[in-house]
Design a protein around this motif. Structure first.
Motif, mmCIF file in Angstrom:
data_model
loop_
_atom_site.group_PDB
_atom_site.id
_atom_site.type_symbol
_atom_site.label_atom_id
_atom_site.label_comp_id
_atom_site.label_asym_id
_atom_site.label_seq_id
_atom_site.Cartn_x
_atom_site.Cartn_y
_atom_site.Cartn_z
ATOM 1 N N LEU A 251 0.915 -1.124 -0.060
ATOM 2 C CA LEU A 251 -0.049 -0.098 0.013
ATOM 3 C C LEU A 251 0.962 1.335 -0.070
ATOM 4 O O LEU A 251 1.762 1.376 0.916
ATOM 5 N N TYR A 252 0.664 2.158 -0.978
ATOM 6 C CA TYR A 252 1.474 3.484 -1.197
ATOM 7 C C TYR A 252 0.502 4.493 -1.549
ATOM 8 O O TYR A 252 -0.265 4.086 -2.306
ATOM 9 N N THR A 253 1.120 5.759 -1.546
ATOM 10 C CA THR A 253 0.386 6.872 -1.968
ATOM 11 C C THR A 253 1.130 7.644 -3.012
ATOM 12 O O THR A 253 2.326 7.822 -2.432
ATOM 13 N N SER B 49 9.567 -1.960 -9.935
ATOM 14 C CA SER B 49 9.853 -3.236 -9.533
ATOM 15 C C SER B 49 8.245 -4.042 -9.818
ATOM 16 O O SER B 49 7.228 -3.543 -9.397
ATOM 17 N N SER B 50 8.458 -5.146 -10.111
ATOM 18 C CA SER B 50 7.166 -5.708 -10.137
ATOM 19 C C SER B 50 6.419 -6.024 -8.915
ATOM 20 O O SER B 50 5.231 -6.512 -8.677
ATOM 21 N N GLU B 51 7.219 -5.901 -7.761
ATOM 22 C CA GLU B 51 6.442 -5.938 -6.557
ATOM 23 C C GLU B 51 5.710 -4.449 -6.196
ATOM 24 O O GLU B 51 4.857 -4.875 -5.337
ATOM 25 N N ASN B 52 5.922 -3.679 -6.870
ATOM 26 C CA ASN B 52 4.983 -2.587 -6.581
ATOM 27 C C ASN B 52 3.631 -2.314 -7.416
ATOM 28 O O ASN B 52 3.097 -1.417 -7.676
#
Length: 134
Positions: A1-3, A17-20
């Motif tokens: 979770l990010y803004t 990154s594919s993690e993002n």
């Protein structure tokens, strides 16, 4: 979770990154640098498995249609109750989209080529307009 502050920052975050890469993005329409419509179009084109849900203060029909055409799978206003937002997120995960009755009606009107409600003029009004135009 990010803004993220704008669409460009979001695209940069995802491409790092594919993690993002999120499953669902809550996207505002009005943002600096790259607005939500532009960002949604790029994200849905480049990352078709990502579900973009518009969450905005903009309730203009044309803006809603543009956002949906850009690839948003739903559109909610920011003053939506938390329970409705929660239900929308569940629907997105389970069904791949969420549309309110208003958005569904707007999409049907758009597909039928009816941008706004038709205006029916009475005979005296038509006569007046003919005289006014001569």
């Amino acid at each position: 979770l990010y803004t993220c502050k704008n669409g460009q920052e979001l695209l940069e975050m995802i491409s790092e990154s594919s993690e993002n890469i999120p499953n669902v993005i809550l996207m505002d329409v009005n943002m600096p640098i790259m607005n939500g419509i532009e960002a949604t179009a790029l994200i849905t084109q480049k990352y078709p498995t990502v579900h973009v849900m518009a969450l905005s203060v903009e309730d203009d029909d044309n803006t809603i249609i543009k956002m949906l055409k850009a690839g948003a799978i739903g559109y909610l206003l920011k003053d939506t109750e938390k329970s409705v937002l929660e239900n929308a997120l569940i629907e997105i995960v389970e069904n791949g989209f969420y549309h309110t009755k208003n958005v569904t009606n707007l999409m049907i009107k758009s597909m039928n080529g009816v941008a706004e409600e038709e205006i029916t003029l009475k005979e005296p009004e038509i006569t007046f307009l003919k005289f006014a135009c001569t």
